[in-house]
Design a protein around this motif. Structure first.
Motif, PDB file in Angstrom:
ATOM      1  N   ARG A 480       0.755  -1.534  -0.064  1.00  0.00           N
ATOM      2  CA  ARG A 480       0.397   0.130   0.313  1.00  0.00           C
ATOM      3  C   ARG A 480       0.757   1.362  -0.287  1.00  0.00           C
ATOM      4  O   ARG A 480       0.543   2.019  -0.358  1.00  0.00           O
ATOM      5  N   GLN A 483       1.837   2.004  -3.605  1.00  0.00           N
ATOM      6  CA  GLN A 483       1.021   2.520  -4.472  1.00  0.00           C
ATOM      7  C   GLN A 483       0.691   3.506  -4.372  1.00  0.00           C
ATOM      8  O   GLN A 483       0.593   4.444  -5.401  1.00  0.00           O
ATOM      9  N   TYR A 484       0.884   3.851  -2.675  1.00  0.00           N
ATOM     10  CA  TYR A 484       0.442   6.239  -2.318  1.00  0.00           C
ATOM     11  C   TYR A 484       2.060   6.753  -2.706  1.00  0.00           C
ATOM     12  O   TYR A 484       1.592   7.336  -3.296  1.00  0.00           O
TER      13      TYR A 484
END
Length: 605
Positions: A480, A483-484
């Protein structure tokens, strides 16, 4: 101050040491069994002593017949004649008494019967042992004498030299006195003396009493042999010591007086029937005494020094090796017990007094050896309402120690494999945990680059445990974050693209407004609007350049270059391109090799 760091493996290893509590608790329990085993042994021996007493009470003549032989007043000395283990050779040497060392008794200052005028304290003492073998009594005297005086050749005055005195009561009840003296070491025989102590000359030779005399470094040794058929109820020995050939009287030191029948010690030759009975009732490492009402020994059987060791002949080789190792660690039974009662002919003590008063008694006594204790149990022997004697039974503590050692060996045989196996399993488990945690740490460190970028190289574990859950949690978290970060990295380009369209519209609108109304060109507000647009445009350009530079840094391959030479070439180019400007370069003479992208460095400059 830095704290001591313990790894997980070390902590688990220290934890595994707690397994040692198991054999330690077992050891404490086994040692605690001693009181229980002692109580059990006491009960067992009390039962055996009562059984022996009951057998003798059924055959009281075995006691009364022996008692009549020595039924003299209680103050008289007493000799219990013990059987010898080997035959004695009459040669004056003591090597053949080696197996009978427990029979020797010391006679010194307290045993002096008469002192001569020339006596010096400590000048005469001896050790003495007696025993029977077949039909003979054997005796040995190891005399320590500061001056050995031999008999003058041809002299009939036997008391004018060092000599041995024998006084016995014949089976007829008469007193017979004998002297043994010699002019030189060697064989000798006894001389029958007059019952008048003042008559020093012998009546005749007594060839049935034979002996041998040998001189030693500190005195002399005498060995004698007397037929048991010559001895009645009493027997005494004494050494006559002459310090100078001119002495007219000797210092007499002995087992008891030898001049009058009343002075002689009583002697007990073991009854064959009673001895056989006790041999049947005795067992290994125990001893049975029978005493009369005056505490004199009437019979004795058994041996406290019987071996208490177990038989290892049927064990395997590894078991025998372990047993030998345990013997080095564990306290071992004493195979040869040194006992102060080995040569006594009268028993003393609270236990004997209690039994002769009608009350059985039990006690433990310590020997001179650290590991050896002896259990003593006494029980009265009755004839009707009358106590005629007592049984005293003794047993060493070897059996208790042997049982404790066997329990300890079994405990160690179980505990050591469990401890080693448990430790190896814990070490393997700790190593496995450490490896997995180290791999998780390494993957986590490698997931983030030195520039702070998150790489997509974290491989989640499929293990169905807490470490596997932690690995999968890290993997999900990093995914995550990656992705950020990708969103943040592309946001500048997207923002630049989205803002350029409205900026273009605003710029074209201002241009159109200026063309339609030329007078607005010099308007302050118009100028400010154009300046703001220019600044926004510059900001977007820089964002685009930063994005392209970052991409270039990621995509450009690095190579080894000489940084000094690259900077020098760049400065030369700037001087040619800008002749009106002055450029000054300071570099080291040595080369500076680095791994870098030369085009990006030139762009940076």
């Amino acid at each position: 101050m830095n704290k001591i760091r313990f790894s997980l493996k070390t902590k688990l290893l220290l934890f595994s040491i707690t397994i040692l509590l198991i054999p330690w608790i077992g050891y404490k329990y086994v040692r605690g069994m001693e009181s229980f085993l002692k109580a059990s042994l006491e009960d067992s021996q009390a039962t055996r002593a009562q059984a022996v007493s009951a057998v003798l009470q059924q055959q009281p003549e075995l006691i009364t017949s022996q008692t009549r032989i020595v039924d003299i007043n209680n103050s008289t000395q007493h000799l219990y004649l013990r059987p010898l283990k080997t035959q004695i050779q009459l040669d004056g040497y003591t090597e053949d008494w080696a197996l009978n060392q427990d029979l020797f008794q010391y006679f010194g200052e307290q045993n002096i019967i008469r002192k001569s005028p020339t006596y010096k304290p400590g000048s005469i003492h001896f050790t003495h042992a007696t025993g029977s073998y077949k039909h003979y009594l054997y005796a040995v005297f190891k005399v320590t004498d500061d001056h050995v005086v031999y008999l003058n050749t041809g002299s009939q005055n036997l008391d004018r030299a060092d000599h041995l005195r024998i006084a016995l009561q014949a089976p007829s009840g008469k007193l017979h006195r004998y002297y043994l003296s010699t002019a030189a070491p060697g064989r000798l025989n006894a001389h029958l003396m007059s019952n008048n102590p003042d008559e020093p000359s012998p009546l005749r030779d007594e060839y049935r009493i034979q002996g041998a005399w040998q001189q030693t470094a500190d005195g002399y040794t005498i060995e004698i042999r007397i037929p048991l058929s010559m001895i009645g109820k009493k027997l005494s020995f004494a050494i006559g010591d002459i310090d100078h050939v001119t002495d007219t009287s000797a210092t007499i030191i002995g087992t008891s007086g030898t001049e009058h029948l009343s002075e002689l010690a009583t002697i007990m030759v073991p009854s064959t029937k009673l001895d056989h009975l006790l041999q049947k009732l005795s067992r290994g490492s125990s001893r049975i005494w029978i005493v009369d009402k005056n505490k004199r020994v009437l019979a004795l059987a058994g041996n406290l020094s019987a071996s208490g060791r177990e038989n290892n002949s049927d064990r395997s080789v590894p078991a025998m090796i372990l047993s030998a190792l345990y013997r080095l660690i564990l306290q071992q039974p004493v195979s040869n017990i040194e006992d102060s009662l080995s040569a006594v002919s009268k028993l003393k003590g609270r236990e004997i007094d209690s039994a002769l008063n009608g009350t059985p008694a039990t006690s433990w006594r310590q020997t001179s050896q650290k590991n050896a204790t002896i259990l003593t149990t006494t029980y009265p022997i009755r004839l009707g309402n009358k106590i005629i004697g007592a049984v005293m039974m003794e047993q060493n503590s070897n059996r208790i120690l042997l049982l404790q050692n066997q329990a300890m060996e079994e405990l160690l045989n179980l505990s050591i494999p469990i401890f080693l196996g448990g430790t190896l399993i814990i070490l393997f488990f700790a190593g496995r945990l450490t490896t997995r945690i180290s791999q998780l740490r390494n993957q986590t460190e490698q997931a983030i680059s030195s520039e702070g970028k998150i790489s997509n190289v974290f491989v989640a574990s499929d293990a169905n445990d807490e470490i596997g859950d932690l690995s999968r949690g890290f993997s999900d978290l990093l995914s995550r974050l990656h992705q950020y970060n990708r969103y943040l990295e592309t946001m500048a380009g997207k923002l630049s693209h989205e803002l350029r369209t409205p900026l273009t519209i605003v710029r074209s609108s201002l241009d159109n407004l200026e063309q339609v109304r030329p007078e607005t060109g010099n308007d302050t507000y118009m100028k400010r609007a154009k300046e703001g647009l220019e600044r926004l445009n510059n900001i977007l350009n820089r964002l685009s350049e930063a994005t392209r530079l970052e991409q270039a840094l990621q995509q450009t391959e690095k190579e080894e270059i000489d940084l000094s030479n690259l900077v020098r070439n760049c400065v030369d180019s700037y001087r040619s391109g800008y002749p009106n400007n002055h450029f000054k370069l300071e570099t080291h003479e040595q080369t500076q090799h680095i791994m870098a992208a030369p085009d990006l460095i030139v762009q940076l400059l």
